[in-house]
Write a protein that holds these residues in place. Structure first.
Motif, PDB file in Angstrom:
ATOM      1  N   PHE A  96       3.125  25.115 -20.519  1.00  0.00           N
ATOM      2  CA  PHE A  96       4.423  24.844 -21.115  1.00  0.00           C
ATOM      3  C   PHE A  96       4.324  23.673 -22.093  1.00  0.00           C
ATOM      4  O   PHE A  96       4.660  23.808 -23.266  1.00  0.00           O
ATOM      5  N   GLU A  97       3.876  22.522 -21.622  1.00  0.00           N
ATOM      6  CA  GLU A  97       3.737  21.354 -22.498  1.00  0.00           C
ATOM      7  C   GLU A  97       2.709  21.619 -23.590  1.00  0.00           C
ATOM      8  O   GLU A  97       2.873  21.190 -24.726  1.00  0.00           O
ATOM      9  N   GLU A  98       1.670  22.358 -23.233  1.00  0.00           N
ATOM     10  CA  GLU A  98       0.630  22.700 -24.208  1.00  0.00           C
ATOM     11  C   GLU A  98       1.201  23.565 -25.334  1.00  0.00           C
ATOM     12  O   GLU A  98       0.928  23.344 -26.512  1.00  0.00           O
ATOM     13  N   ALA A  99       2.011  24.544 -24.976  1.00  0.00           N
ATOM     14  CA  ALA A  99       2.624  25.419 -25.989  1.00  0.00           C
ATOM     15  C   ALA A  99       3.551  24.617 -26.891  1.00  0.00           C
ATOM     16  O   ALA A  99       3.508  24.761 -28.122  1.00  0.00           O
ATOM     17  N   LYS A 100       4.362  23.771 -26.307  1.00  0.00           N
ATOM     18  CA  LYS A 100       5.294  22.956 -27.086  1.00  0.00           C
ATOM     19  C   LYS A 100       4.529  22.035 -28.037  1.00  0.00           C
ATOM     20  O   LYS A 100       4.858  21.943 -29.223  1.00  0.00           O
ATOM     21  N   SER A 101       3.504  21.391 -27.525  1.00  0.00           N
ATOM     22  CA  SER A 101       2.699  20.493 -28.342  1.00  0.00           C
ATOM     23  C   SER A 101       2.028  21.236 -29.490  1.00  0.00           C
ATOM     24  O   SER A 101       2.030  20.777 -30.630  1.00  0.00           O
ATOM     25  N   MET A 102       1.465  22.405 -29.192  1.00  0.00           N
ATOM     26  CA  MET A 102       0.796  23.197 -30.218  1.00  0.00           C
ATOM     27  C   MET A 102       1.772  23.619 -31.316  1.00  0.00           C
ATOM     28  O   MET A 102       1.446  23.577 -32.500  1.00  0.00           O
ATOM     29  N   LEU A 103       2.984  24.003 -30.945  1.00  0.00           N
ATOM     30  CA  LEU A 103       3.969  24.445 -31.928  1.00  0.00           C
ATOM     31  C   LEU A 103       4.336  23.322 -32.896  1.00  0.00           C
ATOM     32  O   LEU A 103       4.566  23.568 -34.082  1.00  0.00           O
ATOM     33  N   PHE A 104       4.389  22.087 -32.407  1.00  0.00           N
ATOM     34  CA  PHE A 104       4.709  20.965 -33.290  1.00  0.00           C
ATOM     35  C   PHE A 104       3.477  20.481 -34.055  1.00  0.00           C
ATOM     36  O   PHE A 104       3.586  20.078 -35.198  1.00  0.00           O
ATOM     37  N   GLU A 141       0.555  22.282 -34.803  1.00  0.00           N
ATOM     38  CA  GLU A 141      -0.154  23.240 -35.645  1.00  0.00           C
ATOM     39  C   GLU A 141       0.739  24.125 -36.503  1.00  0.00           C
ATOM     40  O   GLU A 141       0.232  24.879 -37.328  1.00  0.00           O
ATOM     41  N   CYS A 142       2.035  24.066 -36.312  1.00  0.00           N
ATOM     42  CA  CYS A 142       2.934  24.964 -37.043  1.00  0.00           C
ATOM     43  C   CYS A 142       3.921  24.171 -37.889  1.00  0.00           C
ATOM     44  O   CYS A 142       4.412  23.131 -37.461  1.00  0.00           O
ATOM     45  N   ASN A 143       4.228  24.709 -39.060  1.00  0.00           N
ATOM     46  CA  ASN A 143       5.282  24.099 -39.864  1.00  0.00           C
ATOM     47  C   ASN A 143       6.623  24.735 -39.486  1.00  0.00           C
ATOM     48  O   ASN A 143       6.683  25.603 -38.623  1.00  0.00           O
ATOM     49  N   SER A 144       7.677  24.326 -40.157  1.00  0.00           N
ATOM     50  CA  SER A 144       9.016  24.777 -39.787  1.00  0.00           C
ATOM     51  C   SER A 144       9.241  26.269 -40.039  1.00  0.00           C
ATOM     52  O   SER A 144      10.212  26.832 -39.552  1.00  0.00           O
ATOM     53  N   TYR A 145       8.343  26.912 -40.782  1.00  0.00           N
ATOM     54  CA  TYR A 145       8.462  28.350 -41.040  1.00  0.00           C
ATOM     55  C   TYR A 145       7.550  29.176 -40.129  1.00  0.00           C
ATOM     56  O   TYR A 145       7.790  30.363 -39.940  1.00  0.00           O
ATOM     57  N   ASP A 146       6.527  28.553 -39.552  1.00  0.00           N
ATOM     58  CA  ASP A 146       5.592  29.253 -38.659  1.00  0.00           C
ATOM     59  C   ASP A 146       5.951  29.116 -37.188  1.00  0.00           C
ATOM     60  O   ASP A 146       5.507  29.896 -36.353  1.00  0.00           O
ATOM     61  N   ARG A 147       6.728  28.101 -36.848  1.00  0.00           N
ATOM     62  CA  ARG A 147       7.003  27.773 -35.451  1.00  0.00           C
ATOM     63  C   ARG A 147       7.644  28.919 -34.680  1.00  0.00           C
ATOM     64  O   ARG A 147       7.188  29.290 -33.598  1.00  0.00           O
ATOM     65  N   LEU A 148       8.715  29.491 -35.205  1.00  0.00           N
ATOM     66  CA  LEU A 148       9.435  30.538 -34.477  1.00  0.00           C
ATOM     67  C   LEU A 148       8.598  31.807 -34.306  1.00  0.00           C
ATOM     68  O   LEU A 148       8.497  32.317 -33.185  1.00  0.00           O
ATOM     69  N   PRO A 149       7.989  32.355 -35.355  1.00  0.00           N
ATOM     70  CA  PRO A 149       7.180  33.557 -35.124  1.00  0.00           C
ATOM     71  C   PRO A 149       6.006  33.295 -34.173  1.00  0.00           C
ATOM     72  O   PRO A 149       5.628  34.186 -33.403  1.00  0.00           O
ATOM     73  N   THR A 150       5.469  32.095 -34.191  1.00  0.00           N
ATOM     74  CA  THR A 150       4.379  31.765 -33.262  1.00  0.00           C
ATOM     75  C   THR A 150       4.893  31.773 -31.830  1.00  0.00           C
ATOM     76  O   THR A 150       4.246  32.318 -30.925  1.00  0.00           O
ATOM     77  N   LEU A 173      11.916  27.186 -26.758  1.00  0.00           N
ATOM     78  CA  LEU A 173      12.776  27.623 -27.852  1.00  0.00           C
ATOM     79  C   LEU A 173      13.891  26.608 -28.091  1.00  0.00           C
ATOM     80  O   LEU A 173      14.192  26.260 -29.242  1.00  0.00           O
ATOM     81  N   GLY A 174      14.494  26.118 -27.033  1.00  0.00           N
ATOM     82  CA  GLY A 174      15.536  25.106 -27.176  1.00  0.00           C
ATOM     83  C   GLY A 174      15.028  23.834 -27.829  1.00  0.00           C
ATOM     84  O   GLY A 174      15.717  23.219 -28.644  1.00  0.00           O
ATOM     85  N   LYS A 175      13.801  23.446 -27.502  1.00  0.00           N
ATOM     86  CA  LYS A 175      13.216  22.229 -28.079  1.00  0.00           C
ATOM     87  C   LYS A 175      12.878  22.399 -29.558  1.00  0.00           C
ATOM     88  O   LYS A 175      13.005  21.460 -30.333  1.00  0.00           O
ATOM     89  N   ILE A 176      12.435  23.586 -29.964  1.00  0.00           N
ATOM     90  CA  ILE A 176      12.010  23.770 -31.354  1.00  0.00           C
ATOM     91  C   ILE A 176      13.111  24.326 -32.251  1.00  0.00           C
ATOM     92  O   ILE A 176      12.957  24.333 -33.471  1.00  0.00           O
TER      93      ILE A 176
END
Length: 168
Positions: free
Chosen positions: A1-9, A11-20, A37-40
């Protein structure tokens, strides 16, 4: 969970975050996925582009079918408390253009909504619109205030009116 959240912030920009995150759905439990999803949510600049994909994603589909059971996973304790204080029927606003007026992101703050079509990253061709709608509090999918915009995540609110906006 924390790993996924950290990776999304990280490694992903604001346009890649949701599809990832949508792609990660099968590797996370639904509660964790909705929490991330709520955090991002407030850091994604293309939610309307992925609306149909979200609706086809099992945890989000569950949220839309039964918000009272699932929405707490998307909100902080402060957001849950703020949502509980809203009236039974909530007036919400969306600043947008014709092509993205069916989005999921709304606000209870008219001024915030009216500013969105004029923000550089959201500008588009066409006439800026301000949509006023209402929705029962129990049908709100989540309240997100991580950018202090009083954002309401709503699917199919009842439109009360649409007006044209002019540059402030």
């Amino acid at each position: 969970f924390e790993e996924a959240k950290s990776m999304l912030f990280r490694e992903c920009n604001s346009y890649d975050r949701l599809p990832t995150l949508i792609d990660l759905c099968s590797s996370m439990n639904p509660h964790q996925w909705l929490s991330v999803l709520g955090k991002i949510w407030g850091t994604c600049d293309n939610i309307t582009d992925y609306k149909e994909d979200l609706l086809d994603t099992p945890p989000f589909a569950e949220l839309t079918n039964n918000p009272l059971v699932w929405r707490n996973h998307m909100m902080t304790a402060n957001e849950r408390a703020a949502l509980a204080k809203l009236p039974p029927r909530v007036t919400i606003y969306r600043g947008c253009y014709e092509h993205n007026k069916d989005g999921l992101s709304w606000t209870i703050n008219r001024r915030v909504a009216a500013s969105f079509p004029f923000l550089h990253r959201y500008r588009s061709r066409g006439t800026p619109l301000l949509i006023k709608a209402t929705i029962p509090r129990d049908q709100i999918l989540a309240l997100n205030n991580n950018r202090e915009e009083d954002e309401v995540i709503a699917l199919r609110p009842e439109i009360q009116g649409i007006s044209h906006l002019t540059r402030p």
